[in-house]
Design an enzyme around this catalytic site. Structure first.
Site, PDB file in Angstrom:
ATOM      1  N   LYS A 101      -9.754  16.030  -4.838  1.00  0.00           N
ATOM      2  CA  LYS A 101      -9.068  16.086  -3.549  1.00  0.00           C
ATOM      3  C   LYS A 101      -8.394  17.455  -3.429  1.00  0.00           C
ATOM      4  O   LYS A 101      -7.515  17.795  -4.214  1.00  0.00           O
ATOM      5  CB  LYS A 101      -8.023  14.983  -3.423  1.00  0.00           C
ATOM      6  CG  LYS A 101      -7.243  15.065  -2.113  1.00  0.00           C
ATOM      7  CD  LYS A 101      -6.030  14.156  -2.118  1.00  0.00           C
ATOM      8  CE  LYS A 101      -5.163  14.450  -0.897  1.00  0.00           C
ATOM      9  NZ  LYS A 101      -3.885  13.692  -0.905  1.00  0.00           N
ATOM     10  N   GLY A 162       4.855  11.453   3.160  1.00  0.00           N
ATOM     11  CA  GLY A 162       6.063  10.769   2.731  1.00  0.00           C
ATOM     12  C   GLY A 162       6.991  10.336   3.845  1.00  0.00           C
ATOM     13  O   GLY A 162       8.057   9.779   3.580  1.00  0.00           O
ATOM     14  N   ALA A 188      -1.699  10.485   4.287  1.00  0.00           N
ATOM     15  CA  ALA A 188      -0.312  10.879   4.533  1.00  0.00           C
ATOM     16  C   ALA A 188       0.266  10.242   5.787  1.00  0.00           C
ATOM     17  O   ALA A 188      -0.373  10.233   6.843  1.00  0.00           O
ATOM     18  CB  ALA A 188      -0.156  12.401   4.632  1.00  0.00           C
ATOM     19  N   GLY A 189       1.464   9.709   5.652  1.00  0.00           N
ATOM     20  CA  GLY A 189       2.205   9.194   6.791  1.00  0.00           C
ATOM     21  C   GLY A 189       2.236   7.696   6.937  1.00  0.00           C
ATOM     22  O   GLY A 189       3.041   7.165   7.703  1.00  0.00           O
ATOM     23  N   ASN A 210       0.414   6.778  -1.058  1.00  0.00           N
ATOM     24  CA  ASN A 210       1.191   6.759  -2.293  1.00  0.00           C
ATOM     25  C   ASN A 210       2.624   6.305  -2.009  1.00  0.00           C
ATOM     26  O   ASN A 210       3.065   5.262  -2.470  1.00  0.00           O
ATOM     27  CB  ASN A 210       1.157   8.130  -2.952  1.00  0.00           C
ATOM     28  CG  ASN A 210       1.797   8.151  -4.332  1.00  0.00           C
ATOM     29  OD1 ASN A 210       1.914   9.190  -4.957  1.00  0.00           O
ATOM     30  ND2 ASN A 210       2.206   7.011  -4.859  1.00  0.00           N
TER      31      ASN A 210
END
Length: 269
Positions: A101, A162, A188-189, A210
């Site tokens: 990635k 995040g 993300a988000g 994550n």
């Protein structure tokens, strides 16, 4: 395998990819990943020990590479040169592993991608034989350019890394999905299960997350919720939702062809 996710020629059951950072310890990481059902796990090479330090606990003991597909990433890199160097190190540590990635950040506060550096790094890595999944902005033109370079998956942000803000620009994401010939993953988000379901309903091939799991009060429980949300969103997308009809009420029960009352039946008072 029914409706598999195919990345770089390999099939996966799960359409949920999860990160391995931000947990209290490797035990919590292992429990959350197991609950998620994920088969691909991302690993920040600059922050996670996968054998670089023989004297410290290693992620490979908690998540055996024989069971999970590792997706080493270049998190924390701000130049194409640093990202390429980091992912080449990952290939050495993981015995020639090709799937990576790529992320090249442009700002330490927002963690938005630096797209010129991302494109530069992608060209180098693809030419070097890597299978590149690439974190990028939600710009359809940049997404197309990365696909043309040869990236095997496009990973536009839903919102700031995040932030948990969910998908802030579904229209751009839809444009990327409609033009892409490779898998598109929201990266993300995502903050909660409904965000993951929406991404899948829009037509994303998978979701990577994550913080949404690691920062939950009960990470393993949230991981299980995310697994269900991704599955439900995918099924809803395949099923095809009903059209939206503003100010056009359609009763669930038909108005015509109803069964008439029996002849001679008494009317209610």
């Amino acid at each position: 395998m029914i409706d598999p996710l195919i990345i770089a020629g390999k099939s996966y059951h799960s359409r949920l990819l999860v990160g391995t950072g931000k947990y209290r310890d490797f035990d919590e990481t292992r429990d959350a990943v197991a609950a998620s059902g994920a088969e691909i796990v991302t690993v920040a090479i600059r922050r996670t020990n996968i054998g670089q330090d023989a004297n410290q606990p290693s992620l490979v003991d908690a998540l055996p590479p024989a069971r999970y597909t590792y997706l080493p990433n270049s998190a924390g890199c701000y130049t194409a040169e640093d990202a390429v160097r980091t992912l080449r190190l990952a290939r050495e540590l993981l015995d020639g592993h090709r799937l990576v990635k790529l992320e090249v950040l442009g700002d330490p506060e927002t963690l938005f991608p630096d797209m010129p550096e991302t494109v530069k790094a992608a060209e180098t890595l693809v030419n070097d034989g890597f299978d590149v999944m690439v974190y990028c902005s939600d710009d359809p033109i940049q997404a197309r350019r990365l696909e043309d370079i040869g990236c095997c998956a496009i990973m536009p942000l839903a919102s700031i890394i995040g932030s948990g803000m969910g998908i802030v620009n579904p229209w751009n994401l839809q444009l990327i999905i409609e033009q892409a010939r490779v898998p598109v993953l929201v990266d993300a988000g995502v903050g909660t299960a409904s965000d993951a379901a929406i991404a899948m309903e829009l037509g994303c091939d998978a979701v990577l997350m994550n913080s949404a799991i690691a920062h939950a009060r009960h990470p393993a429980l949230m991981a299980g919720a995310m697994k269900k949300a991704v599955q439900a969103g995918r099924e809803a997308y395949l099923a095809g939702r009903m059209p939206r009809k503003l100010y056009s009420a359609v009763p669930s029960s038909p108005q015509f062809g109803v069964i008439a009352p029996a002849s001679g039946a008494r009317r209610a008072a």
